[in-house]
Motif scaffolding. Sequence first.
Motif, PDB file in Angstrom:
ATOM      1  N   GLY A 116       0.797  -1.210   0.000  1.00 55.77           N
ATOM      2  CA  GLY A 116       0.000   0.000   0.000  1.00 55.77           C
ATOM      3  C   GLY A 116       0.827   1.255   0.000  1.00 55.77           C
ATOM      4  N   ALA A 117       0.176   2.373   0.101  1.00 55.23           N
ATOM      5  CA  ALA A 117       0.845   3.673   0.085  1.00 55.23           C
ATOM      6  C   ALA A 117       1.250   4.050   1.494  1.00 55.23           C
ATOM      7  CB  ALA A 117      -0.090   4.719  -0.515  1.00 55.23           C
ATOM      8  N   TRP A 118       1.729   5.281   1.650  1.00 58.08           N
ATOM      9  CA  TRP A 118       2.113   5.778   2.974  1.00 58.08           C
ATOM     10  C   TRP A 118       0.876   5.811   3.876  1.00 58.08           C
ATOM     11  CZ3 TRP A 118       7.070   7.285   4.347  1.00 58.08           C
ATOM     12  CH2 TRP A 118       7.977   7.367   3.314  1.00 58.08           C
ATOM     13  N   ARG A 119       1.134   5.342   5.126  1.00 59.36           N
ATOM     14  CA  ARG A 119       0.061   5.409   6.119  1.00 59.36           C
ATOM     15  C   ARG A 119       0.484   6.363   7.219  1.00 59.36           C
ATOM     16  NH1 ARG A 119      -1.377  -1.036   6.719  1.00 59.36           N
ATOM     17  NH2 ARG A 119      -2.041  -1.342   4.551  1.00 59.36           N
ATOM     18  N   ASP A 350       7.669   4.391  -2.214  1.00 64.72           N
ATOM     19  CA  ASP A 350       6.880   3.247  -1.770  1.00 64.72           C
ATOM     20  C   ASP A 350       5.834   2.847  -2.813  1.00 64.72           C
ATOM     21  OD1 ASP A 350       6.221   1.214  -0.027  1.00 64.72           O
ATOM     22  OD2 ASP A 350       4.582   2.366   0.848  1.00 64.72           O
ATOM     23  N   MET A 351       6.248   2.829  -4.062  1.00 63.23           N
ATOM     24  CA  MET A 351       5.354   2.398  -5.135  1.00 63.23           C
ATOM     25  C   MET A 351       5.687   0.992  -5.613  1.00 63.23           C
ATOM     26  SD  MET A 351       5.401   5.976  -7.266  1.00 63.23           S
ATOM     27  CE  MET A 351       4.501   5.312  -8.655  1.00 63.23           C
ATOM     28  N   VAL A 352       6.701   0.369  -5.037  1.00 63.02           N
ATOM     29  CA  VAL A 352       7.097  -0.985  -5.399  1.00 63.02           C
ATOM     30  C   VAL A 352       6.926  -1.871  -4.180  1.00 63.02           C
ATOM     31  CG1 VAL A 352       8.955  -2.424  -6.284  1.00 63.02           C
ATOM     32  CG2 VAL A 352       8.761  -0.055  -7.042  1.00 63.02           C
ATOM     33  N   ILE A 353       6.140  -2.904  -4.311  1.00 65.04           N
ATOM     34  CA  ILE A 353       5.928  -3.837  -3.216  1.00 65.04           C
ATOM     35  C   ILE A 353       6.919  -4.983  -3.325  1.00 65.04           C
ATOM     36  CG2 ILE A 353       3.500  -3.232  -2.989  1.00 65.04           C
ATOM     37  CD1 ILE A 353       2.798  -5.695  -4.605  1.00 65.04           C
ATOM     38  N   SER A 354       7.073  -5.760  -2.266  1.00 64.58           N
ATOM     39  CA  SER A 354       8.092  -6.797  -2.224  1.00 64.58           C
ATOM     40  C   SER A 354       7.880  -7.843  -3.313  1.00 64.58           C
ATOM     41  CB  SER A 354       8.079  -7.481  -0.855  1.00 64.58           C
ATOM     42  OG  SER A 354       8.385  -6.565   0.159  1.00 64.58           O
ATOM     43  N   GLU A 355       6.636  -8.203  -3.568  1.00 66.85           N
ATOM     44  CA  GLU A 355       6.363  -9.220  -4.578  1.00 66.85           C
ATOM     45  C   GLU A 355       6.705  -8.745  -5.986  1.00 66.85           C
ATOM     46  OE1 GLU A 355       4.443  -8.291  -2.224  1.00 66.85           O
ATOM     47  OE2 GLU A 355       4.156 -10.063  -0.956  1.00 66.85           O
ATOM     48  N   GLU A 356       6.801  -7.440  -6.184  1.00 68.85           N
ATOM     49  CA  GLU A 356       7.072  -6.909  -7.509  1.00 68.85           C
ATOM     50  C   GLU A 356       8.557  -6.824  -7.796  1.00 68.85           C
ATOM     51  OE1 GLU A 356       5.608  -3.010  -8.071  1.00 68.85           O
ATOM     52  OE2 GLU A 356       6.008  -2.956 -10.220  1.00 68.85           O
ATOM     53  N   ARG A 398       6.512  -0.509 -15.967  1.00 72.25           N
ATOM     54  CA  ARG A 398       5.906   0.480 -15.079  1.00 72.25           C
ATOM     55  C   ARG A 398       5.712  -0.105 -13.683  1.00 72.25           C
ATOM     56  NH1 ARG A 398       3.679   5.061 -17.031  1.00 72.25           N
ATOM     57  NH2 ARG A 398       2.217   5.118 -15.298  1.00 72.25           N
ATOM     58  N   LYS A 399       5.856   0.758 -12.693  1.00 72.68           N
ATOM     59  CA  LYS A 399       5.598   0.344 -11.319  1.00 72.68           C
ATOM     60  C   LYS A 399       4.109   0.118 -11.123  1.00 72.68           C
ATOM     61  CE  LYS A 399       9.434   3.104  -9.447  1.00 72.68           C
ATOM     62  NZ  LYS A 399       9.803   4.200  -8.524  1.00 72.68           N
ATOM     63  N   LEU A 400       3.788  -0.762 -10.204  1.00 73.35           N
ATOM     64  CA  LEU A 400       2.394  -0.974  -9.858  1.00 73.35           C
ATOM     65  C   LEU A 400       1.975   0.096  -8.874  1.00 73.35           C
ATOM     66  CD1 LEU A 400       2.261  -4.854  -9.377  1.00 73.35           C
ATOM     67  CD2 LEU A 400       1.569  -3.507 -11.366  1.00 73.35           C
ATOM     68  N   LEU A 401       0.970   0.876  -9.236  1.00 74.47           N
ATOM     69  CA  LEU A 401       0.488   1.938  -8.345  1.00 74.47           C
ATOM     70  C   LEU A 401      -0.548   1.332  -7.405  1.00 74.47           C
ATOM     71  CD1 LEU A 401       0.105   4.762 -10.997  1.00 74.47           C
ATOM     72  CD2 LEU A 401       2.073   4.201  -9.575  1.00 74.47           C
TER      73      LEU A 401
END
Length: 402
Positions: A116-119, A350-356, A398-401
């Motif tokens: 997710g995005a910034w919390r 923080d637009m790239v998650i670990s799985e990506e 492209r990054k996953l948003l």
Amino acid sequence: MKPVFVLLVSTAWTFTGAQYYYQGLMDYLENRLLAIEDRMQLWHDQTHRYHTEFLDFKKLTAEAADGLKNEHSMMFKDLEGAAVRVDRVEREMDYVETWTSPRACANKADKVVEQGAWRLEESRGEEEEEEDWEELHSRVSDCVEIISGIRSVKILKRVGSPKGMWTRDPRSSKVYVFNGTSGDSLYHFNSVRDFSRFPSVNDSQQIRLPSEWSGPGSAVYNGYLYYIQQETDTDMQVVKFDLLSGTMTDAAMFPVESRATVYNLNPETVADLAADDEGLWLLYAASDNEPNINLAKMDPATLDIEQIWDTRCPRENAEAAFVVCGTVYVVYNTHTPSRSRIQCLFDVNDMVISEEAPLIYFPRRYGAHASLKYNPEEKQLYGWDDGYQIIYRLSMKRKLLV
């Protein structure tokens, strides 16, 4: 009979007088010629003496001019050094303020969340703060590309020391080579093709720097060279050098707690500067006890530190790193060199998650990378591996948003 005798005597007397006359004339001419020769010899001696004195005077003048030139150069360097020292206090105060004050949006998003995005840890519910966050977020997230793989590899040549660095200015075709792990000069080539034609780096144009660079962690960005100067164990200086005019334009102190290297497998790299689509970055280790690699965003114009992150990428077994679109890619290996691999990734937005983040392996080569420099215009990496200069062409997506 008597008249004939008188005529003969008179004729003989006439011939004798003529002989004495001509003999006197010859003696006079000979004396004049000797006098002329003496004067010519005197003139030749005087001319030689004047010429020798003129050469001595010319030599003294040239030595005096060289001395004045050296003194002028030393005075200019002293003035530059004084200017740098005057700016140090201000730079250090700016750094302390950046280090001790909350990071940008730190009161809203204290750390990066994997999904997710910034919390926000604290939500004050004020519309003004939300607007400030949106403005900062849009500024640091313009680029949305991520590496998907290595498309091709080109081994250009092998030249120089086992460790070094080479890179190309993204805004031109010029190539710059740093041979070894320290020095006060670098080598300049007009293009990659020009570099491939030279049998040795010493055959190219050499650029002298005002101070010595430390480690293969320099960067070239928009016609300027940025390099690391390690003055003491706790003082690290980033120097900005204008490649066009050949002068140092700025310098900034970056204090660290103790002497530490950013990559465990390359202890010569005290810090690593990187340039990408977003600007200028600095990878470093705050102290030898710090297990992770830190990242700082720098203003390329003033060398001010805008923001600092803990990438959470360990220094252990790291050999090199580079930045693409605000995302740090750390390359790992083993003490016995094997295949290099990108094993840790950190995105400042923080637009790239670990799985990506895929585990990308570099093709097996000769040893371990001493440096990897990214060129955003070409989407290529310039690597230095055991003295071999290698070009890696990258595939992007492209990054996953989220």
